[in-house]
Design a protein around this motif. Structure first.
Motif, short mmCIF file in Angstrom:
data_model
loop_
_atom_site.label_atom_id
_atom_site.label_comp_id
_atom_site.label_asym_id
_atom_site.label_seq_id
_atom_site.Cartn_x
_atom_site.Cartn_y
_atom_site.Cartn_z
N UNK A 1 0.86 -1.18 0.00
CA UNK A 1 0.00 0.00 0.00
C UNK A 1 0.89 1.23 0.00
N UNK A 2 0.30 2.41 -0.16
CA UNK A 2 1.11 3.60 -0.42
C UNK A 2 0.61 4.81 0.35
N UNK A 3 1.54 5.74 0.55
CA UNK A 3 1.21 7.09 0.99
C UNK A 3 2.23 8.04 0.37
N UNK A 4 1.90 9.32 0.33
CA UNK A 4 2.91 10.31 -0.01
C UNK A 4 3.77 10.55 1.22
N UNK A 5 5.07 10.79 1.00
CA UNK A 5 5.98 10.97 2.12
C UNK A 5 6.84 12.22 1.94
N UNK A 6 6.21 13.41 2.05
CA UNK A 6 7.03 14.62 2.08
C UNK A 6 7.94 14.55 3.30
N UNK A 7 9.23 14.72 3.11
CA UNK A 7 10.19 14.35 4.15
C UNK A 7 9.94 15.05 5.49
N UNK A 8 9.86 16.37 5.47
CA UNK A 8 9.70 17.13 6.72
C UNK A 8 9.35 18.57 6.39
N UNK A 9 8.80 19.30 7.36
CA UNK A 9 8.50 20.72 7.10
C UNK A 9 9.72 21.53 6.71
N UNK A 10 10.92 21.16 7.17
CA UNK A 10 12.11 21.94 6.85
C UNK A 10 12.75 21.57 5.51
N UNK A 11 12.20 20.57 4.82
CA UNK A 11 12.73 20.19 3.51
C UNK A 11 11.68 20.25 2.40
N UNK A 12 10.46 20.68 2.73
CA UNK A 12 9.37 20.72 1.75
C UNK A 12 8.66 22.07 1.84
N UNK A 13 8.38 22.67 0.69
CA UNK A 13 7.78 24.01 0.63
C UNK A 13 6.26 23.96 0.80
N UNK A 14 5.68 25.11 1.08
CA UNK A 14 4.22 25.22 1.16
C UNK A 14 3.56 24.77 -0.14
N UNK A 15 4.13 25.20 -1.26
CA UNK A 15 3.56 24.86 -2.57
C UNK A 15 3.53 23.35 -2.78
N UNK A 16 4.61 22.67 -2.41
CA UNK A 16 4.67 21.23 -2.59
C UNK A 16 3.72 20.51 -1.64
N UNK A 17 3.67 20.96 -0.38
CA UNK A 17 2.72 20.37 0.55
C UNK A 17 1.29 20.50 0.03
N UNK A 18 0.95 21.67 -0.51
CA UNK A 18 -0.40 21.89 -1.04
C UNK A 18 -0.70 20.95 -2.20
N UNK A 19 0.28 20.76 -3.07
CA UNK A 19 0.11 19.83 -4.20
C UNK A 19 -0.09 18.40 -3.71
N UNK A 20 0.67 18.01 -2.68
CA UNK A 20 0.56 16.65 -2.14
C UNK A 20 -0.80 16.43 -1.49
N UNK A 21 -1.30 17.43 -0.78
CA UNK A 21 -2.62 17.30 -0.17
C UNK A 21 -3.68 17.06 -1.25
#
Length: 445
Positions: A185-205
């Motif tokens: 099974x799968x999930x997205x794994x943005x590494x951490x708040x200090x290595x991922x931007x707001x824009x990328x987090x929004x896209x992942x959501x």
């Protein structure tokens, strides 16, 4: 009689399900990978009398353990850079080593070794976060294990990808390729708040909602992470992720060491899950997570090992015991996280965090037969009064004798003490480990 039909007869059965916590002298009937029946040993149904029997008369049989936060292929970096704090450890040692060595082959070989270590310690499922997820999946399939694969996303380039968009594209391609695999099974794994931007987090959501995937990220692991967020964004990392829509019932947050009471209440309200990694947090001097209070508030907490580079063991028996003891001393309450709750963290709580609670995490008719047999008659386990207490405070991974995944025997400790894996010869694993040891030693000089 089919090889897919067999009966396990333990001394004790710890189901982690509703009802009695411990069943004595009961049998589990397994048919085609699922649990067909649970009955007293004296009442085996007539239709199953010819099934093969696994004698576990001196054992506890329990659900397979679930490692809720791992970087499996970092097994090849076990002991590579010890006794550093998190950011110097990452910046000066781990990331440079990864830049030189991480590849499809590195991840596949490291994942094989990690799967072997986990299976021999009763871990049947792990929640991973690393590069080249296809290589990890192929190792998992070979070893007969179950994995929840995190599709890693960062902003900076690595050997695997150059941009956040490329990480996402590669990850979704792997998900599309393997989405029909029942053990993956799968999930997205943005590494951490200090290595991922707001824009990328929004896209992942957005993508996680479209593809019905969870999110797995590190959060509040160190005080430095929080200070950096306050300086850069003016708010703490959890508040930032909450505003971006990251936090919800399909979110697994690794560590959560520095969570204020109000933040714990926020996680409980939003239904997010914590992957508690006590040994890694101790070794990196990150701190002691407020697990007792978070659990009391209603946050679902599972257990993780983190990667072997910062632990250095993929050993959930050690994590159970450490989690229980730390919770007691941190809260100054001996009643905090009793043995049964520690077992829940390592089994059904992890399954719930991954959305797999209808399949695994407890022993119930209809669920998958992910099972572990733990031998309790050896001298270091005698005398015994309460099998649940013994599992958390006494037992070790060396006492695991059988590990079944989907009703298949993926690991067995032979009578002479040797390990036997269904997916690979032990000597082949030893050869892989020593070859990588030589390469990494040469590169360090």
């Amino acid at each position: 009689m089919s090889e897919s039909q067999f009966i396990i007869k333990p001394r004790w059965l710890v189901t982690m399900d509703v009802g009695p916590r411990v069943l004595e002298q009961h049998a589990i009937l397994v048919d085609s990978g699922s649990i067909k029946a649970i009955v007293p040993k004296s009442e085996i149904p007539e239709w199953a009398v010819d099934w093969s029997v696994v004698d576990c008369s001196q054992h506890v049989v329990m659900p397979g353990l679930i490692n809720l936060h791992a970087h499996s292929s970092m097994n090849l970096l076990k002991g590579y850079a010890d006794d550093y704090a998190l950011m110097p450890w990452l910046n000066e040692h781990i990331w440079p080593a990864e830049k030189r060595w991480v590849s499809n082959v590195f991840v596949h070989d490291g994942s094989l070794l990690a799967c072997a270590e986990m299976l021999s310690g009763g871990v049947t499922t792990f929640n991973d976060m690393y590069f080249y997820p296809q290589a990890t999946i192929e190792a998992v399939k070979q070893m007969g294990m179950r994995a929840h694969i995190g599709l890693t996303v960062l902003e900076f380039p690595t050997n695997y990808a150059a941009t956040a968009s490329e990480y996402i594209r590669l990850g979704t391609e792997v998900r599309d390729q393997y989405k029909s695999e029942s053990s993956i099974s799968f999930s997205f794994a943005p590494h951490a708040p200090y290595t991922v931007s707001d824009q990328t987090f929004t896209q992942i959501v957005t993508l996680s909602e479209q593809l019905n995937l969870g999110i797995h990220t590190h959060l509040h692991e160190t005080q430095a992470e929080i200070a950096q967020s306050l300086e850069q964004f003016g708010i703490r990392p959890l508040q930032r992720l909450q505003a971006l829509g990251v936090i919800g019932p399909s979110t697994v947050l690794a560590h959560g060491v520095h969570l204020e009471k109000q933040e714990q209440e926020t996680l409980a309200m939003l239904g997010a899950h914590i992957a508690h990694c006590p040994s890694s947090n101790l070794k990196l001097a990150s701190g002691i997570a407020p697990i007792a209070s978070a659990q009391q508030i209603g946050v679902n907490i599972g257990l993780g090992t983190d990667g072997a580079a910062s632990n250095n063991r993929l050993d959930l028996w050690q994590e159970m015991r450490t989690a229980a003891l730390l919770a007691k001393v941190a809260s100054q309450q001996a009643e905090a996280v009793p043995a049964y709750q520690a077992l829940q963290m390592a089994t059904i709580n992890g399954a719930t965090a991954l959305g797999l609670q209808s399949q695994i995490g407890s022993i119930r008719v209809g669920k998958r037969a992910d099972l572990v047999a733990v031998k309790l008659d050896e001298l270091n386990s005698l005398p015994y009064f309460d099998p649940i207490s013994h599992l958390v405070y006494v037992a070790s991974r060396e006492q695991v004798t059988h590990t079944w995944v989907n009703g298949e025997l993926s690991y067995q400790r032979l009578p002479d003490g040797q390990a036997q894996f269904a997916g690979i010869e032990t000597e082949a694993l030893r050869s892989i480990a020593l070859q990588w040891q030589l390469k990494l030693q040469q590169s360090a000089h």
